[in-house]
Design an enzyme around this catalytic site. Sequence first.
Site, short mmCIF file in Angstrom:
data_model
loop_
_atom_site.label_atom_id
_atom_site.label_comp_id
_atom_site.label_asym_id
_atom_site.label_seq_id
_atom_site.Cartn_x
_atom_site.Cartn_y
_atom_site.Cartn_z
CE LYS A 1 -1.76 2.05 3.92
NZ LYS A 1 -1.78 3.50 3.86
NE ARG B 1 0.71 10.69 9.79
CZ ARG B 1 0.29 9.59 9.17
NH1 ARG B 1 -0.91 9.16 9.34
NH2 ARG B 1 1.07 8.94 8.36
C1 UD1 Z 1 4.52 7.02 5.92
C2 UD1 Z 1 3.61 5.81 5.83
C3 UD1 Z 1 3.09 5.45 7.21
C4 UD1 Z 1 4.24 5.28 8.20
C5 UD1 Z 1 5.18 6.48 8.17
C6 UD1 Z 1 6.44 6.28 9.01
C7 UD1 Z 1 2.68 6.08 3.61
C8 UD1 Z 1 1.47 6.32 2.78
N1 UD1 Z 1 2.51 6.12 4.96
O1 UD1 Z 1 3.72 8.10 6.39
O2 UD1 Z 1 2.35 4.23 7.11
O3 UD1 Z 1 3.72 5.13 9.51
O4 UD1 Z 1 5.60 6.75 6.81
O5 UD1 Z 1 7.11 5.13 8.59
O6 UD1 Z 1 3.75 5.80 3.10
N2 UD1 Z 1 6.89 14.99 9.79
C9 UD1 Z 1 7.14 16.32 10.01
N3 UD1 Z 1 7.01 17.18 8.95
C10 UD1 Z 1 6.69 16.76 7.71
C11 UD1 Z 1 6.44 15.39 7.49
C12 UD1 Z 1 6.55 14.53 8.56
O7 UD1 Z 1 7.44 16.73 11.12
O8 UD1 Z 1 6.61 17.59 6.78
C13 UD1 Z 1 6.99 14.06 10.94
C14 UD1 Z 1 5.65 13.36 11.21
O9 UD1 Z 1 4.81 14.16 12.01
C15 UD1 Z 1 6.10 12.11 11.90
C16 UD1 Z 1 7.43 11.78 11.21
O10 UD1 Z 1 7.85 12.99 10.58
O11 UD1 Z 1 6.33 12.35 13.27
C17 UD1 Z 1 7.34 10.68 10.19
O12 UD1 Z 1 6.38 11.01 9.21
P1 UD1 Z 1 6.51 10.57 7.69
O13 UD1 Z 1 7.73 9.72 7.53
O14 UD1 Z 1 6.36 11.77 6.83
O15 UD1 Z 1 5.23 9.65 7.51
P2 UD1 Z 1 4.25 9.61 6.28
O16 UD1 Z 1 5.00 9.76 5.00
O17 UD1 Z 1 3.08 10.47 6.55
#
Ligand code: UD1
Length: 421
Positions: free
Chosen positions: A22, A122
Amino acid sequence: MAKFLIQSGKPLSGEVEVSGAKNAVLPLMAAAILPGEKCKIRDVPDLLDVGVMKDILTSFGGTVEWIGDGKLEIDMENLTCKEASYELVSRMRASILVMGPLLAREGYAKVYMPGGCTIGARPIDLHIKGFEALGAKVAAEDNYIEAYVPEGGLVGDSVYLDSPSVGATENIMMAAVLANGTTYIENAAEEPEIVDLANFLNRMGARIKGAGTDTIKIEGVKELHGTAHTVIPDRIETATFMLAAAITRGEILIKNVVPDHVKPITAKLKECGVTVELADEGLYVNAMDKKLVATDIKTLPYPGFPTDIQSPFMSFLATVEGASTVIETVFENRFMHVAELNRMGANIKTEGSKALVSGGKTLESARVVATDLRAGAALVLAALSAKGTTELSEIYHIERGYERFIEKFRSIGANILRTED
Ligand code: UD1
């Protein structure tokens, strides 16, 4: 409202095949916006989230069709709209991934604020930081983000991510493929899904190196072309079945896996005394008649222990003799399953980002709620080892992310019924 009725029973056993990932397919579908020619993606899981991305691409003017079992053909030649509506985006947070490709190809994108699982704040500041580093002008309002590319196009630059966000790495990579010059993403996410996306983009004619390490180099190219690609197997689904064998003290042969992608789970299950072996056709997991012991886990970006498996692993730890500590470092609100597990007889206490599990409990059935996708999976696993019949509601979360969930679990002996009342 649909519910699962889950009855515990015998240890699960048999063979099961994992679907395409996914978390890999969603960025791949977004990337298909880039070339303006047909792309074919194989091993696409038939999931609600895939349906949402399909609807988003269709709302842009594209054509997205299933052309056989697990095969999706995406034709984004006609792109009449560059705005992802609130109605669609609110159904899935990963919708934000259309922003990078739209900016790269059309120089404009507007996306309403993402929805999806409510696990922590997030934010998307790192996505925005990356677009701005490449020269985009971004306005983030209360409920939408709008970005445009000034005359001359995006220009490659170095982007340092404060934390290795998966989504930000993907979005910036897709924005950078058609930029002028070279982009470096430093402290990039190293997840297998990033490598899969880079392979797909390179097949289109992009020039990306270093995906899977903490520095990704993207040399901008003038144009991209349509291509075909097969999605990697879902490592989170693989791990869910590994835990299904462990928590029911059963034995399962899991097919269509990349063993390297689940190394952290393999290592931890082995520490607990579960047998995990490479077999000709996949991964063999056996917890039958074993004396299992507790262990500690700490979630980290890949190749560390995945946050998506923290809750399913916790269900298992609740059943293993001894005390375990679970530390969640990736998301700040990912213990919502704890209250539900405690209602089933687990003994888990949380202190901030730490959960203390006093294991060895015989879980009892209860009426519980799937608060998010992986919490839902954790509760199904707990229910499969609990006494009596558990009623699990809000199961749409599970159906967003696991293909043929019930059928697959039933095929290895689980007693799960889906009801609509
Ligand atoms: C992706 C996965 C999700 C998984 C996560 C971490 C998909 C569709 N989803 O989510 O299943 O749990 O990776 O392995 O691939 N953050 C920031 N700023 C940003 C972006 C993220 O601070 O601009 C923080 C988030 O709040 C979180 C951390 O970084 O604490 C990790 O998030 P991220 O790796 O971006 O997760 P997703 O890509 O949303």
